[in-house]
Design a protein around this motif. Structure first.
Motif, PDB file in Angstrom:
ATOM      1  N   LYS A  97       0.850  -1.196   0.000  1.00  0.00           N
ATOM      2  CA  LYS A  97       0.000   0.000   0.000  1.00  0.00           C
ATOM      3  C   LYS A  97       0.878   1.234   0.000  1.00  0.00           C
ATOM      4  CE  LYS A  97      -4.437  -1.370   1.458  1.00  0.00           C
ATOM      5  NZ  LYS A  97      -4.254  -2.783   1.841  1.00  0.00           N
ATOM      6  N   GLU A 124       0.177   7.172   2.734  1.00  0.00           N
ATOM      7  CA  GLU A 124      -0.604   8.363   2.392  1.00  0.00           C
ATOM      8  C   GLU A 124      -0.833   9.212   3.629  1.00  0.00           C
ATOM      9  OE1 GLU A 124      -4.228   6.731   0.981  1.00  0.00           O
ATOM     10  OE2 GLU A 124      -3.375   6.066  -0.929  1.00  0.00           O
ATOM     11  N   ASN A 153       0.250  11.314  -1.511  1.00  0.00           N
ATOM     12  CA  ASN A 153       1.055  10.095  -1.481  1.00  0.00           C
ATOM     13  C   ASN A 153       2.444  10.422  -0.963  1.00  0.00           C
ATOM     14  OD1 ASN A 153      -1.055   8.694  -2.517  1.00  0.00           O
ATOM     15  ND2 ASN A 153      -0.196   8.454  -4.568  1.00  0.00           N
ATOM     16  N   GLU A 177      -3.500   2.089 -14.220  1.00  0.00           N
ATOM     17  CA  GLU A 177      -4.490   1.009 -14.289  1.00  0.00           C
ATOM     18  C   GLU A 177      -5.015   0.791 -15.707  1.00  0.00           C
ATOM     19  OE1 GLU A 177      -4.983   3.933 -12.949  1.00  0.00           O
ATOM     20  OE2 GLU A 177      -6.901   4.739 -13.623  1.00  0.00           O
ATOM     21  N   GLU A 225      -7.050   6.115  -8.884  1.00  0.00           N
ATOM     22  CA  GLU A 225      -6.528   6.525  -7.579  1.00  0.00           C
ATOM     23  C   GLU A 225      -7.116   7.878  -7.158  1.00  0.00           C
ATOM     24  OE1 GLU A 225      -2.329   7.451  -7.429  1.00  0.00           O
ATOM     25  OE2 GLU A 225      -2.139   6.668  -5.393  1.00  0.00           O
ATOM     26  N   GLN A 278     -10.680   7.404  -5.972  1.00  0.00           N
ATOM     27  CA  GLN A 278     -10.663   6.798  -4.630  1.00  0.00           C
ATOM     28  C   GLN A 278     -10.265   7.816  -3.575  1.00  0.00           C
ATOM     29  OE1 GLN A 278      -8.074   3.544  -5.438  1.00  0.00           O
ATOM     30  NE2 GLN A 278      -9.759   2.153  -5.958  1.00  0.00           N
ATOM     31  N   HIS A 279      -9.223   8.582  -3.887  1.00  0.00           N
ATOM     32  CA  HIS A 279      -8.785   9.602  -2.931  1.00  0.00           C
ATOM     33  C   HIS A 279      -9.886  10.624  -2.678  1.00  0.00           C
ATOM     34  CE1 HIS A 279      -4.178   8.898  -3.463  1.00  0.00           C
ATOM     35  NE2 HIS A 279      -4.732   8.089  -2.589  1.00  0.00           N
TER      36      HIS A 279
END
Ligand code: FAD
Ligand code: FAD
Ligand code: SF4
Ligand code: SF4
Ligand code: FES
Lengths: 274, 492
Positions: free
Chosen positions: B35, B38, B52, B121, B350, B353-354
């Motif tokens: 992972k 963060e 990040n 991705e 990402e 999601q963030h």
């Protein structure tokens, strides 16, 4: 290096700067503007190129002090460097022989009007210029305008010079007297709005040079957008000149006020810090 | 040489064969994906610092062990610049981090940027053996790339590439975004005298004025720009090609060829009623005011409107950056208004999601149809209409269809429109004979040469809105094409 070559006060709040910028001097045309930024933390503001000297490699700027950046700029002295200066930007004025041109300038709008008046005169037009200011002290560039105008009419709000009255009165006087083929107006948005309404009554094609808020000046942000003929246009790349009868001046006035409060606070803070 | 053969030979080298023997493949594939470290969502959505934090050396080496060093490394074909992925990952596995960075830099001159912003991705990681064959989370190629690049930046031992002897030939780029930076690296390496002209007062294009610091700190980009300066590349800011001087003028000044990488900087609006009210921005204006002009910082002169309720229209990276920025600047309700569903969002996974972790509200399957304002012309409400998904359109995504009668009103203080950009028309309009498509993008051949032989082009001005890595790939290919063009001309 964009150094200031000379500085002259036209009035308490209007300053002319001659700035070293050889490449811009060479490529600029009437109607073009530059973007200026002072210092790392400065804001970018648009200013019309009021004239240029290719041989000396300089451009002229005439600045009215209204807020932080115009104040910072006019506080610079001969020899100082303007950190960032980019241009020439915008579409140049389409200058050709049309017959009689009626030019109407208000306040500091006289500065950007000067190269346009000069251009139309040199293209063989009869040029009549109406200059308007609140009072005699605020009138700028009269001699230079006279040089390229067949006739100059001066209007002041308080009658301290020329005729007492608004720019539109001077314009109507001319229109009623003789045939006008093209009108051009540059000044505060409210003035341009009424100048456009005046010429519309007489069906005279009219150009207005718009002074919206800008950020980049290259078409990238849309801060300068306005509605012309029902369509959204970007003043920095599509303008700054547009068909005045198509411009939504009320919307433009509204957009100009976007940061009025923030700007007033910033200006007070800036002045207090000096 | 045949690439397959090259990879096979390289893979057979002793050091790599040894690593493979170290740990059994079975064991490698049973490890779980590392992972990213963060900042906590509830802290980071109030500061402007990078979300990040990067991997530690230990975590990076652990993640590197997951890569099984495939005989047929499919991941490489997913990377637009064909980074030799397994080789750099195996260097990380043995702790040779500078070696890893060197391998990445053979094909990618801005790894610290790409490791952060590539849509992995959809690219390298989409083609990893883990994804396609095992149905497991892919090797974290992006994290590892960033790790190696950051390690190199922090080591103070940045490798300056070997530069051929100067050939004195002047070449110029228009714009200073990633396409141009990649092009400049290669041209400088080949010994050319390189100048990059930029219209704005900062170098970096979208990397500076668009992508915020919390995703890509300016300092990371500046290191790379300084590196280019060390290589002799000249940067000229506040220079609008086509305005300050034309391409013809520059030819006269002795420039032999041009690379146009002026980007797709023109914001689109939706042309709905009320869109010009105050408080409604393009995402470019909002992000430029903040990122480039420092509008949210004390003692910078540029202002920006903020407020309690901020809505961002769109579902791409630009929309995510704008909405997350709004939250950081104090919005209580920061909303995404998107006309499709989460599955169709073009933003990096990402980032979505963030955004969710940061308590961004998603109003999916909705679209604004009008804005209302107060008597001063400041926006107060948006009227939204609900949508449903119909048949797929040209883009292959299901077309949103408005549901009549579903309109509702939402209070807003600021609206940010992030519905796409168009190509910058300045260069096409100022160069006679330069061929463009009906969308205004510049047409190029396989060598990225335009209809005018000494003008090459790449990046967003050729592709429309694309990605950093595609822009860089174009820059490198254009450099190859330009070098060939110039060398042929000299021979004649
Ligand atoms: C194409 C173009 C050409 C221009 N040419 C000139 C010129 O030659 N000389 C010159 O003095 N000015 C010119 N202007 C206007 C000039 O850009 C503004 O006066 C300047 O941005 C003000 O910055 P500031 O920081 O000093 O004031 P701010 O703090 O930004 O503003 C102070 C006050 O002025 C108002 N204001 C802000 N921008 C404008 C504007 N564009 N027009 C009218 N009022 C505004 C604000 O609402 C506020 O009340 C031009 C504008 C444009 C778009
Ligand atoms: C907010 C935002 C977030 C993004 N997030 C991602 C992401 O996470 N991942 C990803 O891969 N991609 C992302 N993108 C897309 C990516 O940034 C672009 O595809 C990429 O930057 C294009 O590079 P470029 O070199 O073609 O042009 P740009 O980066 O657009 O640079 C063009 C430069 O040219 C200058 N210029 C234009 N005309 C002239 C002229 N006439 N003279 C001189 N200079 C000129 C401009 O000022 C600009 O600086 C994002 C874009 C935005 C706006
Ligand atoms: S450059 Fe982008 S696509 Fe290529 S390996 Fe790195 S993260 Fe993946
Ligand atoms: S496909 Fe995945 S596992 Fe195979 S070499 Fe590439 S990164 Fe490693
Ligand atoms: S000032 Fe940004 S688009 Fe005109």
């Amino acid at each position: 290096m964009n150094n200031i070559v000379s500085k002259e006060h036209f009035s308490e709040n209007v300053v002319k700067l001659v700035v070293h910028a050889p490449e811009i001097a060479k490529s600029r045309k009437p109607g073009h503007f530059v973007m200026i930024k002072i210092g790392k933390k400065g804001e970018r503001i648009p200013l019309t190129i009021a004239g240029a000297d290719i041989k000396a490699g300089t451009i002229d700027l005439v600045i009215q002090i209204v807020g932080v950046t115009s104040h910072k700029l006019t506080a610079l002295n001969v020899g100082d460097e303007i950190t960032d200066l980019a241009g020439p930007l915008g579409q140049a004025t389409h200058i050709e022989k049309v017959g009689t041109v009626l030019a109407a300038g208000g306040g500091v709008g006289t500065a950007p009007l000067l190269p346009i008046v000069e251009g139309f005169k040199k293209a063989g037009n009869r040029v009549i210029t109406v200059l308007a200011a609140r009072n005699k002290d605020l009138l700028i560039l009269e001699d230079q305008i006279r040089k390229y105008s067949d006739e100059v009419i001066i209007m002041t709000d308080d009658g301290s010079y020329g005729t007492k009255g608004l720019v539109t009165h001077g314009m109507e006087e001319v229109i009623k007297r003789e045939k006008v083929d093209l009108a051009i107006t540059i000044g505060p948005a409210v003035m341009m709005k009424f100048a456009a309404l005046t010429t519309k009554k007489f069906n005279i094609k009219t150009l207005a040079s718009l002074n919206t808020i800008m950020v980049d000046g290259t078409g990238m942000c849309g801060a300068c957008r306005i509605t012309v003929g029902g369509k959204t246009k970007f003043v920095c790349v599509d303008g700054p000149e547009f068909d005045a009868h198509q411009v939504d001046f009320d919307e433009m006035l509204m957009r100009l006020s976007a940061y009025r409060e923030e700007e007033a606070v910033a200006y007070e803070k800036h002045m207090a810090s000096l | 040489m045949d690439l397959k053969k090259f990879y096979k030979e390289q893979r057979a080298q002793e050091w790599r064969a040894d690593i493979r023997k170290d740990i059994k493949t079975k064991e490698r594939v049973s490890m779980t994906r590392t992972k990213m470290l963060e900042q906590d969502p509830n802290i980071r959505n109030k500061n402007g610092l990078e979300v990040n934090l990067g991997l530690t050396e230990k975590l990076a080496m652990e993640e590197a062990r997951r890569c099984i060093d495939c005989p047929d490394p499919t991941c490489i074909s997913g990377c637009p610049v064909n980074i030799y992925i397994p080789k750099f990952i195996k260097k990380i596995e043995i702790g040779d981090f500078l070696g890893a960075a060197r391998i990445i830099k053979e094909t990618n001159s801005l790894p610290a940027v790409c490791g952060r912003v590539c849509p992995q991705e959809k690219q390298c990681e989409a083609n990893c053996f883990y994804t396609i064959k095992l149905g497991q989370p892919p090797v974290a190629i992006g994290f590892l790339e960033r790790f190696a690049a950051d390690y190199e930046q922090n080591s103070g031992k940045m490798a300056v590439p070997d530069i051929a002897e100067s050939n004195g030939i002047k070449v110029a780029a228009v714009g200073s975004g990633p396409a141009s930076l990649a092009w400049a690296t290669d041209m400088a390496r080949l010994g050319y005298d390189v100048t990059v002209f930029e219209a704005l007062h900062e170098i970096g294009g979208v990397l500076k004025y668009g992508i915020p610091d919390f995703r890509l700190p300016n300092s990371v980009v500046d290191v790379e720009i300084d590196n280019l300066r060390t290589m002799g590349v000249k940067f000229v800011t506040n220079f609008v090609v086509g305005r300050t001087a034309s391409i013809d003028d520059l030819r006269e000044q002795g420039f032999e060829a041009f690379f146009v990488a002026s980007g797709a900087g023109l914001p689109r609006f939706m042309n709905i009623p009320g869109e010009n009210f105050n408080g409604i921005f393009s995402s470019n204006e909002f992000l430029t005011r903040i990122n480039l002009m420092g509008a949210a910082k004390e003692d910078y002169d540029t202002p920006v409107s903020l407020g309690k309720n901020i809505a961002v229209i769109g579902g791409g990276n630009t929309a995510m950056d704008s909405v997350r920025m709004s939250k950081r600047l104090g919005a209580e309700r920061a909303m995404i208004v998107y006309r499709r569903t989460r599955a169709e969002m073009p933003a990096r996974l990402e980032e979505v999601q963030h955004a969710i972790e940061e308590e961004i509200e998603f109003l999916n399957l909705t679209s604004p149809i009008e804005y209302l304002a107060n008597e001063k012309g400041k926006v107060t409400h948006m009227i939204l209409q609900k949508m449903e998904l119909g048949e797929p359109d040209d883009s292959g995504r299901r077309r949103p269809i408005p549901i009549e009668g579903s309109e509702y009103k939402v209070p807003v203080d600021v609206v940010i429109v992030a519905v796409g950009v168009s190509p910058n028309p300045l260069i096409p309009a100022s160069v006679k004979g330069l061929k463009t498509t009906k969308w205004g993008t510049i047409i190029v051949n396989d060598d990225f040469q335009t209809s005018i032989e000494d003008i090459f082009a790449g990046g967003d001005i050729v592709r429309g809105g694309a990605t950093v890595i595609l822009a860089m790939g174009d820059g490198r290919d254009a450099a190859t094409g330009m070098d060939e063009y110039i060398q042929n001309k000299i021979k004649k």
